[in-house]
Design a protein around this motif. Structure first.
Motif, PDB file in Angstrom:
ATOM      1  N   ALA A 171       0.663  -3.556 -22.634  1.00  0.00           N
ATOM      2  CA  ALA A 171      -0.633  -3.074 -22.151  1.00  0.00           C
ATOM      3  C   ALA A 171      -0.567  -3.005 -20.631  1.00  0.00           C
ATOM      4  N   LEU A 172      -1.439  -2.186 -20.040  1.00  0.00           N
ATOM      5  CA  LEU A 172      -1.547  -2.076 -18.592  1.00  0.00           C
ATOM      6  C   LEU A 172      -2.933  -2.530 -18.158  1.00  0.00           C
ATOM      7  N   LEU A 173      -2.993  -3.167 -17.015  1.00  0.00           N
ATOM      8  CA  LEU A 173      -4.242  -3.701 -16.475  1.00  0.00           C
ATOM      9  C   LEU A 173      -4.380  -3.196 -15.041  1.00  0.00           C
ATOM     10  N   PHE A 174      -5.497  -2.508 -14.754  1.00  0.00           N
ATOM     11  CA  PHE A 174      -5.673  -1.842 -13.468  1.00  0.00           C
ATOM     12  C   PHE A 174      -7.027  -2.152 -12.834  1.00  0.00           C
ATOM     13  N   GLY A 175      -7.058  -2.044 -11.509  1.00  0.00           N
ATOM     14  CA  GLY A 175      -8.300  -1.808 -10.800  1.00  0.00           C
ATOM     15  C   GLY A 175      -8.571  -0.309 -10.802  1.00  0.00           C
ATOM     16  N   ARG A 176      -9.740   0.090 -10.312  1.00  0.00           N
ATOM     17  CA  ARG A 176     -10.125   1.500 -10.399  1.00  0.00           C
ATOM     18  C   ARG A 176      -9.160   2.421  -9.664  1.00  0.00           C
ATOM     19  N   LYS A 177      -8.837   2.104  -8.417  1.00  0.00           N
ATOM     20  CA  LYS A 177      -8.028   3.020  -7.613  1.00  0.00           C
ATOM     21  C   LYS A 177      -6.648   3.224  -8.223  1.00  0.00           C
ATOM     22  N   THR A 178      -6.019   2.148  -8.634  1.00  0.00           N
ATOM     23  CA  THR A 178      -4.681   2.285  -9.210  1.00  0.00           C
ATOM     24  C   THR A 178      -4.745   3.018 -10.545  1.00  0.00           C
TER      25      THR A 178
ATOM     26  N   ARG B 149      -4.605   6.318   1.589  1.00  0.00           N
ATOM     27  CA  ARG B 149      -4.685   6.370   3.052  1.00  0.00           C
ATOM     28  C   ARG B 149      -5.809   5.497   3.596  1.00  0.00           C
ATOM     29  N   GLU B 150      -6.361   4.638   2.742  1.00  0.00           N
ATOM     30  CA  GLU B 150      -7.457   3.775   3.174  1.00  0.00           C
ATOM     31  C   GLU B 150      -7.063   2.975   4.410  1.00  0.00           C
ATOM     32  N   GLY B 151      -8.015   2.873   5.348  1.00  0.00           N
ATOM     33  CA  GLY B 151      -7.744   2.152   6.583  1.00  0.00           C
ATOM     34  C   GLY B 151      -6.878   2.930   7.556  1.00  0.00           C
ATOM     35  N   GLY B 152      -6.707   4.237   7.310  1.00  0.00           N
ATOM     36  CA  GLY B 152      -5.883   5.071   8.178  1.00  0.00           C
ATOM     37  C   GLY B 152      -4.390   4.811   8.016  1.00  0.00           C
ATOM     38  N   PHE B 153      -3.993   4.313   6.850  1.00  0.00           N
ATOM     39  CA  PHE B 153      -2.590   3.972   6.602  1.00  0.00           C
ATOM     40  C   PHE B 153      -1.713   5.219   6.716  1.00  0.00           C
ATOM     41  N   GLU B 154      -0.674   5.152   7.558  1.00  0.00           N
ATOM     42  CA  GLU B 154       0.141   6.319   7.865  1.00  0.00           C
ATOM     43  C   GLU B 154       1.571   6.215   7.343  1.00  0.00           C
ATOM     44  N   HIS B 155       1.872   5.191   6.576  1.00  0.00           N
ATOM     45  CA  HIS B 155       3.256   4.989   6.148  1.00  0.00           C
ATOM     46  C   HIS B 155       3.448   5.234   4.647  1.00  0.00           C
TER      47      HIS B 155
ATOM     48  N   GLN C  43       0.815  -1.213   0.000  1.00  0.00           N
ATOM     49  CA  GLN C  43       0.000   0.000   0.000  1.00  0.00           C
ATOM     50  C   GLN C  43       0.849   1.264   0.000  1.00  0.00           C
ATOM     51  N   ALA C  44       0.546   2.159  -0.930  1.00  0.00           N
ATOM     52  CA  ALA C  44       1.029   3.547  -0.917  1.00  0.00           C
ATOM     53  C   ALA C  44       2.529   3.678  -0.773  1.00  0.00           C
TER      54      ALA C  44
ATOM     55  N   THR D 100       1.457  -3.044   9.147  1.00  0.00           N
ATOM     56  CA  THR D 100       0.082  -2.673   8.822  1.00  0.00           C
ATOM     57  C   THR D 100       0.009  -2.299   7.360  1.00  0.00           C
ATOM     58  N   GLY D 101      -1.183  -2.367   6.779  1.00  0.00           N
ATOM     59  CA  GLY D 101      -1.369  -1.985   5.391  1.00  0.00           C
ATOM     60  C   GLY D 101      -1.858  -3.130   4.532  1.00  0.00           C
ATOM     61  N   LYS D 102      -2.283  -2.792   3.321  1.00  0.00           N
ATOM     62  CA  LYS D 102      -2.783  -3.799   2.391  1.00  0.00           C
ATOM     63  C   LYS D 102      -1.643  -4.697   1.936  1.00  0.00           C
TER      64      LYS D 102
END
Length: 203
Positions: free
Chosen positions: A59-66, A26-32, A17-18, A166-168
């Motif tokens: 080609a690139l393949l993404f989910g929405r957020k990325t 910052r989903e889930g309050g991620f602070e790092h 994550q991030a 912590t984090g995804k």
């Protein structure tokens, strides 16, 4: 046939994550956010390696957020910038970009298109077409869906010598059983370990 390649920057405890910036996710309050900044990966051997990988991306393949993160950065940056940033910006603007999303109806970044409601079916069709590498960045939920349908051909994991606690995570609880073969590993001067894994039946 094309190849679905997941490329990820991850910590020793598997967090993805991030890594690129404090406000990236910052989903889930991620602070790092921005934990990658203390390590150098875009110089010397690392830069050569990344440039080699990107030269294969068709080609690139993404989910929405990325997708939204990339569209708001690579999608607007100057194609004439020096070094890898300009080179990658030109490539990313030119190649097709495929997006898995239940909420987006329009995509502003050129050469982008939605995959539609049947994401596994759409990706299977893309994979069956002649071509090179279809790169997946970020998009942990999408990667899990692809793994559930046995659609990931290769994982390129840059493992950073840091533990966040912590984090995804890329391989979160409940991730489908995946049998892989380590086909290459190398250590960069910064301490980053680069591991490439392929489907065990393809090694």
């Amino acid at each position: 046939m094309s190849t679905i390649v997941v490329q990820a920057f991850m910590t020793l405890d598997g967090v993805v994550q991030a890594g690129g910036g404090p406000e990236e996710d910052r989903e889930g309050g991620f602070e790092h956010g921005g934990w990658q900044d203390r390590y150098v990966v875009d110089e010397g051997e690392g830069a050569t390696l990344v440039a080699e990988w990107e030269s294969k991306t068709e080609a690139l393949l993404f989910g929405r957020k990325t997708y939204e993160i990339f569209a708001g950065s690579w999608g607007v940056w100057d194609e004439n910038a020096e070094g890898l940033q300009g080179e990658f910006t030109r490539r990313y603007n030119r190649i097709p970009k495929y997006v898995a999303s239940r909420t987006l109806t329009e995509l502003g970044w050129k050469n982008s298109q939605l995959l539609g409601p049947d994401v596994p079916g759409a990706v299977q069709s893309l994979r069956a077409q002649p071509g090179g590498e279809i790169r997946v960045w970020g998009s942990t939920q999408l990667i899990r869906t692809l793994a559930e349908h046995d659609l990931v051909d290769e994982y390129r994991l840059l493992v950073y010598p840091i533990v966040l606690g912590t984090g995804k995570r890329l391989f979160s609880d409940g991730f489908p059983l995946s049998t892989l073969a380590l086909v290459e590993t190398r250590a960069l001067p910064s301490g980053i370990l680069v591991n490439t894994y392929r489907r065990a039946d393809a090694s």
